[in-house]
Design a protein around this motif. Structure first.
Motif, PDB file in Angstrom:
ATOM      1  N   ARG A   1       0.808  -1.221   0.000  1.00 44.30           N
ATOM      2  CA  ARG A   1       0.000   0.000   0.000  1.00 44.30           C
ATOM      3  C   ARG A   1       0.843   1.274   0.000  1.00 44.30           C
ATOM      4  O   ARG A   1       0.346   2.348  -0.299  1.00 44.30           O
ATOM      5  CB  ARG A   1      -1.015  -0.015   1.140  1.00 44.30           C
ATOM      6  CG  ARG A   1      -0.459   0.037   2.517  1.00 44.30           C
ATOM      7  CD  ARG A   1      -1.588   0.015   3.584  1.00 44.30           C
ATOM      8  NE  ARG A   1      -1.020   0.158   4.897  1.00 44.30           N
ATOM      9  CZ  ARG A   1      -0.523  -0.840   5.604  1.00 44.30           C
ATOM     10  NH1 ARG A   1      -0.559  -2.069   5.122  1.00 44.30           N
ATOM     11  NH2 ARG A   1       0.005  -0.623   6.791  1.00 44.30           N
ATOM     12  N   ASP A   2       2.152   1.153   0.276  1.00 40.37           N
ATOM     13  CA  ASP A   2       3.038   2.317   0.205  1.00 40.37           C
ATOM     14  C   ASP A   2       3.616   2.521  -1.195  1.00 40.37           C
ATOM     15  O   ASP A   2       4.400   3.424  -1.431  1.00 40.37           O
ATOM     16  CB  ASP A   2       4.158   2.208   1.227  1.00 40.37           C
ATOM     17  CG  ASP A   2       5.101   1.048   0.966  1.00 40.37           C
ATOM     18  OD1 ASP A   2       4.831   0.221   0.059  1.00 40.37           O
ATOM     19  OD2 ASP A   2       6.110   0.948   1.687  1.00 40.37           O
ATOM     20  N   ASN A   3       3.243   1.636  -2.136  1.00 39.78           N
ATOM     21  CA  ASN A   3       3.710   1.694  -3.520  1.00 39.78           C
ATOM     22  C   ASN A   3       5.224   1.596  -3.654  1.00 39.78           C
ATOM     23  O   ASN A   3       5.806   2.160  -4.583  1.00 39.78           O
ATOM     24  CB  ASN A   3       3.192   2.957  -4.221  1.00 39.78           C
ATOM     25  CG  ASN A   3       1.718   2.851  -4.518  1.00 39.78           C
ATOM     26  OD1 ASN A   3       1.236   1.800  -4.933  1.00 39.78           O
ATOM     27  ND2 ASN A   3       0.993   3.932  -4.279  1.00 39.78           N
ATOM     28  N   LYS A   4       5.865   0.858  -2.751  1.00 38.19           N
ATOM     29  CA  LYS A   4       7.310   0.641  -2.852  1.00 38.19           C
ATOM     30  C   LYS A   4       7.656  -0.792  -3.232  1.00 38.19           C
ATOM     31  O   LYS A   4       8.772  -1.060  -3.653  1.00 38.19           O
ATOM     32  CB  LYS A   4       7.996   0.987  -1.526  1.00 38.19           C
ATOM     33  CG  LYS A   4       7.986   2.467  -1.209  1.00 38.19           C
ATOM     34  CD  LYS A   4       8.759   2.737   0.062  1.00 38.19           C
ATOM     35  CE  LYS A   4       8.784   4.223   0.347  1.00 38.19           C
ATOM     36  NZ  LYS A   4       9.549   4.521   1.562  1.00 38.19           N
TER      37      LYS A   4
ATOM     38  N   MET B   1       1.699  -4.846   5.413  1.00 37.96           N
ATOM     39  CA  MET B   1       2.798  -4.042   5.952  1.00 37.96           C
ATOM     40  C   MET B   1       2.525  -3.733   7.404  1.00 37.96           C
ATOM     41  O   MET B   1       1.382  -3.588   7.823  1.00 37.96           O
ATOM     42  CB  MET B   1       2.907  -2.729   5.169  1.00 37.96           C
ATOM     43  CG  MET B   1       3.226  -2.910   3.714  1.00 37.96           C
ATOM     44  SD  MET B   1       2.949  -1.432   2.698  1.00 37.96           S
ATOM     45  CE  MET B   1       3.367  -0.113   3.769  1.00 37.96           C
TER      46      MET B   1
ATOM     47  N   GLU C   1       4.526  -1.247  10.592  1.00 42.13           N
ATOM     48  CA  GLU C   1       5.605  -0.301  10.874  1.00 42.13           C
ATOM     49  C   GLU C   1       6.361  -0.720  12.132  1.00 42.13           C
ATOM     50  O   GLU C   1       5.761  -1.133  13.116  1.00 42.13           O
ATOM     51  CB  GLU C   1       5.057   1.112  11.055  1.00 42.13           C
ATOM     52  CG  GLU C   1       4.320   1.653   9.840  1.00 42.13           C
ATOM     53  CD  GLU C   1       5.189   1.752   8.596  1.00 42.13           C
ATOM     54  OE1 GLU C   1       6.375   2.109   8.712  1.00 42.13           O
ATOM     55  OE2 GLU C   1       4.668   1.459   7.504  1.00 42.13           O
TER      56      GLU C   1
ATOM     57  N   THR D   1       9.679  -0.200   7.597  1.00 41.00           N
ATOM     58  CA  THR D   1       8.459  -0.899   7.220  1.00 41.00           C
ATOM     59  C   THR D   1       8.783  -2.374   7.047  1.00 41.00           C
ATOM     60  O   THR D   1       9.742  -2.729   6.368  1.00 41.00           O
ATOM     61  CB  THR D   1       7.890  -0.342   5.900  1.00 41.00           C
ATOM     62  OG1 THR D   1       7.606   1.050   6.081  1.00 41.00           O
ATOM     63  CG2 THR D   1       6.620  -1.063   5.498  1.00 41.00           C
TER      64      THR D   1
ATOM     65  N   TYR E   1       7.442  -5.816   5.528  1.00 43.31           N
ATOM     66  CA  TYR E   1       6.512  -6.341   4.531  1.00 43.31           C
ATOM     67  C   TYR E   1       6.258  -7.811   4.858  1.00 43.31           C
ATOM     68  O   TYR E   1       7.203  -8.580   5.012  1.00 43.31           O
ATOM     69  CB  TYR E   1       7.090  -6.200   3.122  1.00 43.31           C
ATOM     70  CG  TYR E   1       7.310  -4.753   2.752  1.00 43.31           C
ATOM     71  CD1 TYR E   1       6.297  -4.017   2.151  1.00 43.31           C
ATOM     72  CD2 TYR E   1       8.508  -4.128   3.048  1.00 43.31           C
ATOM     73  CE1 TYR E   1       6.492  -2.672   1.839  1.00 43.31           C
ATOM     74  CE2 TYR E   1       8.711  -2.794   2.739  1.00 43.31           C
ATOM     75  CZ  TYR E   1       7.702  -2.072   2.140  1.00 43.31           C
ATOM     76  OH  TYR E   1       7.893  -0.747   1.842  1.00 43.31           O
TER      77      TYR E   1
END
Length: 182
Positions: free
Chosen positions: A20-23, A76, A78, A83, A85
């Motif tokens: 969802r963090d687009n990484k 994800m 924290e 982060t 995964y």
């Protein structure tokens, strides 16, 4: 390729998951090289501010006795400034046996690296939780080791001595940077 979602990939049997963090983006597919045991391949992309690195996982490049799973979900959590995964996966060992699991990763040097966050009793922290299940056909699409984002817990359905799922569950709850067995 990171920003494009390849709309026809799912029609061709390729699973596409995105953090969802687009990484982080994960592609996973069945190579159709096995019989009742399925051999999968995967590509994992990690995007930082100015580049995208892709790591390929294919049967031909795998170590002896190393199998590549089918990735089924990406979540994800924290931990301080990092982060974690959580990649849920499944190995299809035969037409009646699967291995379900969740493995933790963090971004290190622009790629995903295993990250030990699972504590079981007094053992050293592990990077994953997995269990083998002898399944029935009707249970083929049920996943037995999953992450629940609401409770920040990994749930593991337990088995009897024949690896059949039973109605008991082991829960690993997130606490101080680790999933601790309750």
């Amino acid at each position: 390729s990171f920003n494009y979602d390849f709309p026809t990939t799912q029609q061709k049997g390729i699973t596409l998951l995105k953090g969802r963090d687009n990484k982080v983006k994960v592609y996973s597919w069945d190579t159709n090289l096995g019989g009742t045991m399925h051999f999968f391949a995967a590509a994992i992309q990690v995007k930082d501010s100015d580049s995208t690195k892709t790591t390929w996982y294919e049967v031909e490049n795998a170590e002896i006795d190393e199998y590549i799973p089918s990735y089924t979900a990406i979540d994800m959590i924290e931990q301080d400034d990092k982060t974690i995964y959580l990649l849920s996966y499944r190995y299809i060992v035969s037409n009646k046996q699967v291995i379900d699991g969740v493995e933790a990763y963090s971004i290190q040097g622009g790629v995903l690296k295993p990250h030990p966050v699972f504590k079981i009793k007094s053992e050293k922290a592990k990077t994953h939780i997995e269990r083998t299940y002898d399944i029935f056909e009707e249970d083929e699409f049920r996943y037995y080791v999953t992450y629940d984002s609401t409770s920040k817990s990994v749930l593991e359905v337990l088995t009897d001595e024949f690896e059949k799922p039973i109605e008991r569950m082991r829960v690993y709850s997130w606490h101080n940077g680790f999933f601790i067995e309750k």
